[in-house]
Design an enzyme around this catalytic site. Structure first.
Site, PDB file in Angstrom:
ATOM      1  N   SER A  39       0.816  -1.206   0.000  1.00 44.18           N
ATOM      2  CA  SER A  39       0.000   0.000   0.000  1.00 44.18           C
ATOM      3  C   SER A  39       0.852   1.259   0.000  1.00 44.18           C
ATOM      4  CB  SER A  39      -0.955  -0.004   1.181  1.00 44.18           C
ATOM      5  OG  SER A  39      -0.275  -0.357   2.345  1.00 44.18           O
ATOM      6  N   HIS A  68      -1.729  -2.690  -7.007  1.00 46.83           N
ATOM      7  CA  HIS A  68      -2.353  -2.305  -5.735  1.00 46.83           C
ATOM      8  C   HIS A  68      -3.872  -2.284  -5.856  1.00 46.83           C
ATOM      9  CE1 HIS A  68      -2.930   0.927  -2.419  1.00 46.83           C
ATOM     10  NE2 HIS A  68      -3.029  -0.278  -1.911  1.00 46.83           N
ATOM     11  N   GLU A 102      -3.983   0.317  -8.907  1.00 41.92           N
ATOM     12  CA  GLU A 102      -2.831   1.177  -9.196  1.00 41.92           C
ATOM     13  C   GLU A 102      -1.707   0.263  -9.690  1.00 41.92           C
ATOM     14  OE1 GLU A 102      -2.936   5.020  -6.205  1.00 41.92           O
ATOM     15  OE2 GLU A 102      -2.298   3.122  -5.349  1.00 41.92           O
ATOM     16  N   ASN A 121      -3.405   6.331  -1.539  1.00 43.98           N
ATOM     17  CA  ASN A 121      -3.080   6.382  -0.107  1.00 43.98           C
ATOM     18  C   ASN A 121      -2.374   7.664   0.302  1.00 43.98           C
ATOM     19  OD1 ASN A 121      -4.371   4.036   0.511  1.00 43.98           O
ATOM     20  ND2 ASN A 121      -2.559   2.748   0.336  1.00 43.98           N
TER      21      ASN A 121
END
Ligand code: 3HC
Length: 278
Positions: A115, A134, A146, A184
């Site tokens: 992450s 991701h 991602e 994130n």
């Protein structure tokens, strides 16, 4: 295609569900075969709930589960794609990838569902190419992947993983390596800010979440979202963002650290900023 998923927690099980649902064979790994089997049983139970609610046909659920296999480590030798979703710890990930590097066939592709950690650092010393793939929680519901190219990831591999993501029903975005990538880097400080607002006494936990849901049309507020992600995961990502940048805007709120130390991790532990019953 044969896909070996290492780490059978929320993300790994969700990734296994998505690939098996699209007809791929998935080898599901956890700390032991017994633990992987327990996670597989949990996945079967969650599909059965969907069947009971009329959201999935029994045959489709059985079919999907017949493609999720629990095998010994050595069975990953002929996997076409390895996806690691183990603990967010560089040393743990590198140790696993090193063992897989020696085991897997030369053409195997290595992907990490990290992450926030560096794909370049994680892939260093491996003879297999590594890429970031991701997924988002809950994996079956969230459309985004991602695709993160590390410093040594070939462009063809980026294209390959983009196409594969589309094939399994997701929308890929290509992201250059950066701590937290895109989502994130924005979302985790947002959850942290929700906790800051709570700590400053601006509003109650319930009202902070209602404000963001109804004021911004978000599906859930920052505190419920952190409960879903897990505050241990939120804290870990905040610490990576801070350690990589030394920018004070990424300093984790102390209340999050306290919650994690108290085992109040969110939905998975039954309590975070809200309480959950199974
Ligand atoms: N299997 C298959 N599909 C599922 C599923 C599962 N286990 N769980 C949910 N879904 C899908 C289904 O398509 C369902 O539609 P359906 O009714 O047609 O089956 C749809 O999700 C909606 O599910 P629900 O009706 O159960 O629940 P809600 O409508 O309340 O939505 C939610 C739940 C999808 C979690 C929504 O609240 C949401 O989008 N929240 C935000 C989640 C988010 O932001 N996640 C990202 C976290 S960050 C992250 O993951 C990165 C990491 O690195 C930290």
């Amino acid at each position: 295609m044969k896909i070996a998923v290492f780490g059978a927690g929320t993300m790994g099980s969700g990734i296994a569900q998505v690939f098996a649902g699209k007809g791929h064979t998935v080898l599901l790994y956890a700390s032991s075969t017994a633990s992987a089997q327990r996670h597989k049983d949990k996945l079967a139970a969650s599909l059965n709930k969907r069947v009971a609610k009329g959201k999935m046909a029994q045959e489709a659920a059985d079919d999907l589960m017949s493609r999720v296999l629990v095998e010994e480590f050595e069975a990953a030798a002929d996997a076409d794609l390895v996806i690691e979703c183990v603990a967010e710890n560089m040393a743990v990930k590198k140790e696993l990838l090193g063992r897989l590097d020696a085991l897997c066939k030369d053409e195997a592709i290595f992907a990490s569902n990290t992450s926030s950690l560096s794909i370049t650092e994680m892939g260093q010393g491996l003879k297999h190419h590594l890429i970031g793939m991701h997924f988002f929680n809950p994996v079956p519901a969230m459309k985004l992947v991602e695709v993160i190219a590390g410093g040594n990831t070939p462009a063809e591999l980026v294209d390959y993983i983009k196409n594969l993501s589309t094939e399994i029903g997701k929308t890929p975005v290509v992201v250059n390596e950066a701590p937290g990538f895109v989502v994130n880097k924005i979302l985790i400080p947002y959850c942290n800010e929700g906790v800051c607002v709570l700590q400053e006494g601006v509003a109650s936990a319930e009202d902070i979440d209602i404000a963001m849901q109804l004021g911004c049309n978000h599906p859930m507020g920052p505190l419920h979202l952190g409960d879903l992600i897990g505050w241990d995961v939120v804290l870990n990502i905040m610490d990576v963002l801070f350690n990589e940048t030394h920018d004070s805007k990424y300093r984790a709120n102390v209340l999050i650290r306290k919650m994690v130390r108290a085992g109040k991790l969110g939905i998975k532990s039954g309590e975070g900023f809200f309480k959950y019953t199974k």
